[in-house]
Scaffold this motif. Structure first.
Motif, PDB file in Angstrom:
ATOM      1  N   GLU A 179     -29.806 -15.374 -13.193  1.00  0.00           N
ATOM      2  CA  GLU A 179     -29.670 -16.823 -13.692  1.00  0.00           C
ATOM      3  C   GLU A 179     -31.034 -17.519 -13.691  1.00  0.00           C
ATOM      4  O   GLU A 179     -32.102 -16.902 -13.042  1.00  0.00           O
ATOM      5  N   PHE A 180     -31.165 -17.955 -15.394  1.00  0.00           N
ATOM      6  CA  PHE A 180     -32.498 -18.944 -15.423  1.00  0.00           C
ATOM      7  C   PHE A 180     -32.317 -20.143 -16.491  1.00  0.00           C
ATOM      8  O   PHE A 180     -31.638 -19.916 -17.272  1.00  0.00           O
ATOM      9  N   LYS A 181     -32.559 -20.465 -15.345  1.00  0.00           N
ATOM     10  CA  LYS A 181     -32.126 -22.338 -16.124  1.00  0.00           C
ATOM     11  C   LYS A 181     -33.025 -23.119 -15.702  1.00  0.00           C
ATOM     12  O   LYS A 181     -33.770 -23.468 -15.496  1.00  0.00           O
ATOM     13  N   GLU A 182     -33.610 -24.094 -16.997  1.00  0.00           N
ATOM     14  CA  GLU A 182     -34.522 -24.123 -18.125  1.00  0.00           C
ATOM     15  C   GLU A 182     -34.090 -26.351 -17.254  1.00  0.00           C
ATOM     16  O   GLU A 182     -32.891 -26.109 -17.724  1.00  0.00           O
ATOM     17  N   ASP A 192     -37.456 -25.581 -12.526  1.00  0.00           N
ATOM     18  CA  ASP A 192     -36.562 -23.706 -12.805  1.00  0.00           C
ATOM     19  C   ASP A 192     -36.260 -23.104 -12.267  1.00  0.00           C
ATOM     20  O   ASP A 192     -36.928 -22.570 -10.951  1.00  0.00           O
ATOM     21  N   TYR A 193     -35.175 -23.253 -12.198  1.00  0.00           N
ATOM     22  CA  TYR A 193     -33.614 -22.082 -11.180  1.00  0.00           C
ATOM     23  C   TYR A 193     -34.145 -20.839 -11.672  1.00  0.00           C
ATOM     24  O   TYR A 193     -33.317 -20.374 -12.435  1.00  0.00           O
ATOM     25  N   ILE A 194     -34.375 -19.569 -10.871  1.00  0.00           N
ATOM     26  CA  ILE A 194     -34.349 -18.231 -11.223  1.00  0.00           C
ATOM     27  C   ILE A 194     -33.432 -17.663 -10.258  1.00  0.00           C
ATOM     28  O   ILE A 194     -33.862 -18.000  -8.416  1.00  0.00           O
ATOM     29  N   ARG A 195     -32.430 -16.769 -10.421  1.00  0.00           N
ATOM     30  CA  ARG A 195     -31.721 -15.875  -9.296  1.00  0.00           C
ATOM     31  C   ARG A 195     -31.704 -14.651  -9.739  1.00  0.00           C
ATOM     32  O   ARG A 195     -31.682 -13.929 -10.907  1.00  0.00           O
ATOM     33  N   ALA A 196     -32.082 -13.467  -9.006  1.00  0.00           N
ATOM     34  CA  ALA A 196     -32.447 -12.435  -9.646  1.00  0.00           C
ATOM     35  C   ALA A 196     -31.898 -11.806  -8.208  1.00  0.00           C
ATOM     36  O   ALA A 196     -31.712 -11.566  -6.752  1.00  0.00           O
ATOM     37  N   ASP A 197     -31.338 -10.310  -8.388  1.00  0.00           N
ATOM     38  CA  ASP A 197     -30.279  -9.294  -7.202  1.00  0.00           C
ATOM     39  C   ASP A 197     -31.546  -8.144  -8.189  1.00  0.00           C
ATOM     40  O   ASP A 197     -31.716  -7.349  -8.323  1.00  0.00           O
ATOM     41  N   ILE A 198     -31.390  -8.130  -6.380  1.00  0.00           N
ATOM     42  CA  ILE A 198     -32.350  -6.838  -6.316  1.00  0.00           C
ATOM     43  C   ILE A 198     -31.136  -5.583  -5.453  1.00  0.00           C
ATOM     44  O   ILE A 198     -30.876  -5.725  -4.909  1.00  0.00           O
ATOM     45  N   VAL A 199     -31.880  -4.653  -6.692  1.00  0.00           N
ATOM     46  CA  VAL A 199     -30.795  -3.706  -6.282  1.00  0.00           C
ATOM     47  C   VAL A 199     -30.769  -2.263  -6.099  1.00  0.00           C
ATOM     48  O   VAL A 199     -32.159  -1.762  -6.145  1.00  0.00           O
ATOM     49  N   VAL A 200     -30.138  -2.119  -5.022  1.00  0.00           N
ATOM     50  CA  VAL A 200     -30.984  -0.840  -4.045  1.00  0.00           C
ATOM     51  C   VAL A 200     -29.333   0.056  -3.821  1.00  0.00           C
ATOM     52  O   VAL A 200     -28.685  -0.153  -4.509  1.00  0.00           O
ATOM     53  N   GLU A 201     -29.939   1.430  -4.267  1.00  0.00           N
ATOM     54  CA  GLU A 201     -29.234   2.911  -4.094  1.00  0.00           C
ATOM     55  C   GLU A 201     -27.906   2.995  -2.719  1.00  0.00           C
ATOM     56  O   GLU A 201     -26.969   3.466  -3.254  1.00  0.00           O
ATOM     57  N   ARG A 202     -28.373   2.342  -1.315  1.00  0.00           N
ATOM     58  CA  ARG A 202     -28.166   3.090  -0.752  1.00  0.00           C
ATOM     59  C   ARG A 202     -27.627   1.522   0.391  1.00  0.00           C
ATOM     60  O   ARG A 202     -28.922   0.685   0.495  1.00  0.00           O
ATOM     61  N   GLU A 203     -26.836   1.528   1.256  1.00  0.00           N
ATOM     62  CA  GLU A 203     -27.327   0.781   2.648  1.00  0.00           C
ATOM     63  C   GLU A 203     -28.033   0.406   3.363  1.00  0.00           C
ATOM     64  O   GLU A 203     -28.475  -0.676   3.441  1.00  0.00           O
ATOM     65  N   SER A 204     -28.280   1.504   3.756  1.00  0.00           N
ATOM     66  CA  SER A 204     -29.487   1.921   4.673  1.00  0.00           C
ATOM     67  C   SER A 204     -30.606   1.006   3.847  1.00  0.00           C
ATOM     68  O   SER A 204     -31.920   1.153   4.376  1.00  0.00           O
ATOM     69  N   GLN A 205     -30.596   1.339   2.860  1.00  0.00           N
ATOM     70  CA  GLN A 205     -31.844   0.093   2.121  1.00  0.00           C
ATOM     71  C   GLN A 205     -32.286  -1.412   2.338  1.00  0.00           C
ATOM     72  O   GLN A 205     -32.764  -1.710   2.137  1.00  0.00           O
ATOM     73  N   LYS A 206     -30.591  -1.147   2.022  1.00  0.00           N
ATOM     74  CA  LYS A 206     -30.530  -3.548   1.940  1.00  0.00           C
ATOM     75  C   LYS A 206     -31.714  -3.703   3.381  1.00  0.00           C
ATOM     76  O   LYS A 206     -31.977  -4.585   2.907  1.00  0.00           O
ATOM     77  N   PRO A 207     -31.636  -2.899   4.629  1.00  0.00           N
ATOM     78  CA  PRO A 207     -31.644  -3.799   6.033  1.00  0.00           C
ATOM     79  C   PRO A 207     -33.744  -3.861   6.039  1.00  0.00           C
ATOM     80  O   PRO A 207     -34.287  -4.792   6.041  1.00  0.00           O
ATOM     81  N   ILE A 208     -33.987  -3.049   5.133  1.00  0.00           N
ATOM     82  CA  ILE A 208     -35.274  -2.728   4.604  1.00  0.00           C
ATOM     83  C   ILE A 208     -35.923  -4.318   3.493  1.00  0.00           C
ATOM     84  O   ILE A 208     -37.244  -4.366   3.693  1.00  0.00           O
ATOM     85  N   PHE A 236     -47.082 -16.768 -14.165  1.00  0.00           N
ATOM     86  CA  PHE A 236     -46.920 -16.372 -15.555  1.00  0.00           C
ATOM     87  C   PHE A 236     -46.554 -17.297 -16.394  1.00  0.00           C
ATOM     88  O   PHE A 236     -46.764 -17.764 -18.104  1.00  0.00           O
ATOM     89  N   LEU A 237     -44.999 -17.882 -16.387  1.00  0.00           N
ATOM     90  CA  LEU A 237     -45.017 -19.373 -16.464  1.00  0.00           C
ATOM     91  C   LEU A 237     -45.690 -20.216 -17.036  1.00  0.00           C
ATOM     92  O   LEU A 237     -44.985 -21.214 -18.277  1.00  0.00           O
ATOM     93  N   GLN A 238     -46.634 -20.869 -16.335  1.00  0.00           N
ATOM     94  CA  GLN A 238     -47.484 -21.671 -15.680  1.00  0.00           C
ATOM     95  C   GLN A 238     -46.588 -23.193 -15.922  1.00  0.00           C
ATOM     96  O   GLN A 238     -46.539 -24.617 -16.862  1.00  0.00           O
ATOM     97  N   ARG A 239     -45.343 -22.969 -14.974  1.00  0.00           N
ATOM     98  CA  ARG A 239     -44.220 -23.697 -14.668  1.00  0.00           C
ATOM     99  C   ARG A 239     -43.890 -23.888 -12.807  1.00  0.00           C
ATOM    100  O   ARG A 239     -43.274 -22.529 -12.758  1.00  0.00           O
ATOM    101  N   PRO A 240     -43.567 -25.021 -12.554  1.00  0.00           N
ATOM    102  CA  PRO A 240     -43.205 -24.777 -11.109  1.00  0.00           C
ATOM    103  C   PRO A 240     -41.723 -23.430 -11.531  1.00  0.00           C
ATOM    104  O   PRO A 240     -40.715 -24.681 -11.958  1.00  0.00           O
ATOM    105  N   VAL A 241     -41.364 -23.157 -10.397  1.00  0.00           N
ATOM    106  CA  VAL A 241     -39.965 -22.171 -10.237  1.00  0.00           C
ATOM    107  C   VAL A 241     -39.366 -22.570  -9.203  1.00  0.00           C
ATOM    108  O   VAL A 241     -39.629 -22.354  -7.800  1.00  0.00           O
ATOM    109  N   TYR A 242     -38.198 -22.160  -8.852  1.00  0.00           N
ATOM    110  CA  TYR A 242     -37.344 -22.194  -7.536  1.00  0.00           C
ATOM    111  C   TYR A 242     -36.518 -20.909  -7.891  1.00  0.00           C
ATOM    112  O   TYR A 242     -35.513 -20.094  -8.409  1.00  0.00           O
ATOM    113  N   LEU A 243     -37.348 -20.319  -6.432  1.00  0.00           N
ATOM    114  CA  LEU A 243     -36.430 -18.687  -7.214  1.00  0.00           C
ATOM    115  C   LEU A 243     -35.785 -18.021  -5.815  1.00  0.00           C
ATOM    116  O   LEU A 243     -36.299 -18.028  -4.779  1.00  0.00           O
ATOM    117  N   GLU A 244     -34.684 -17.338  -5.570  1.00  0.00           N
ATOM    118  CA  GLU A 244     -33.767 -17.112  -4.972  1.00  0.00           C
ATOM    119  C   GLU A 244     -33.752 -15.617  -4.980  1.00  0.00           C
ATOM    120  O   GLU A 244     -33.205 -15.481  -6.341  1.00  0.00           O
TER     121      GLU A 244
END
Length: 301
Positions: free
Chosen positions: A219-222, A228-244, A267-275
């Protein structure tokens, strides 16, 4: 017509300095840079536009022998970039490969350099070498008659960047500009934000973790009168990597979020809220469906 425009591919082995060179040529940070090899996964276009020319540089993944499907897609993008080029800038790290023999004997390098497209060799990191060694490298490689020209450079120190641009202009054709002069890339803000977050993952986490992750902007909302609101998913390959990624009581992902947010705001030259959120997608690097949804489609798909 007095205007020139053309596509120039920057290719080489992992960690040879391709992304550093791209940023130096453009004069802006478009490609992420880390000390770890294989940071660049996708072809990234950067535009250098002046009154009488426009150079479209293509930063590419490092040339390697693929171990899994994602790396196959990465190598395909290198070959694709070369096919679309008016000129190839082939970069060698002479601090590691002083004579170029190891690099130039690689099977994929041999295939890529068989093209009739003009090729310029850039001997990078001359600041870490001496004049005599550089001269010996130039003489040794010149005898192979592979390259139209050889230029010693230091991408990190901006040494001979002007000479590279002057050389490029000798080879690209007369053509109108392909893109507006005030545009730096064909990618959008979402792409660069995801790359910035991925860069910080490479900086903060060790060993296999950065290579097993992908960053998806969900999600990227100006917003007016708010960050601005940015929601990013970090994708990992194994369950064991999530707690790391999360760390003890979420400490690691909080640190990642703070550092990434600061870099995104710069980079954007403006404040953002990142989740940031972590999702597990088993063996995504070898799954064609996941790769396609993440922008790593097979070229003929």
């Amino acid at each position: 017509m007095n205007h020139k425009a053309g596509y120039v591919s920057i290719i080489g082995m992992p960690n040879a300095g391709k992304s550093t060179l791209m940023n130096a040529l453009i004069g802006e940070k478009l490609s992420i840079i880390t000390k770890k090899p294989q940071t660049t996964r996708k072809k990234i276009l950067g535009f250098l536009s002046e009154k009488d020319y426009q150079i479209i540089f293509q930063d590419t993944p490092g040339i390697l022998d693929p171990d899994y499907l994602l790396q196959e897609r990465m190598l395909e993008s290198v070959f694709s970039a070369v096919e679309d080029s008016d000129l190839i800038l082939f970069i060698i790290d002479i601090a590691i490969d002083k004579t170029g023999e190891k690099t130039l004997s690689d099977n994929n390098v041999i295939k890529l350099l068989k093209t009739k497209i003009p090729k310029v060799l850039l001997l990078n990191k001359v600041d870490l070498s001496d004049d005599k060694s550089v001269e010996l490298s130039i003489n040794s490689i010149s005898e192979k008659n592979i390259f139209n020209k050889i230029i010693p450079i230091s991408a990190m120190l901006n040494f001979n960047i002007k000479q590279i641009i002057e050389t490029v202009l000798e080879y690209i054709p007369e053509h109108p500009a392909y893109y507006p002069n005030d545009q730096l890339s064909d990618e959008n803000e979402r792409f660069f934000v995801s790359e910035i977050i991925r860069e910080k993952i490479f900086e903060l986490y060790r060993e296999e973790i950065p290579y097993s992750t992908e960053v998806i902007i969900d999600e990227f909302k100006e917003r007016e009168n708010a960050k601005d609101y940015i929601r990013a998913d970090i994708v990992v390959e194994r369950e064991s990597q999530k707690p790391i990624i999360l760390g003890d009581k979420g400490a690691s992902i909080k640190k990642l979020g703070r550092i990434a947010r600061e870099a995104v705001e710069e980079f954007l030259q403006r404040p953002v809220y990142l989740e940031l959120f972590v999702k597990v997608r088993e063996k995504w690097r070898s799954n064609p469906n996941f790769l396609k949804s993440y922008g790593y489609s097979k070229l003929d798909e």
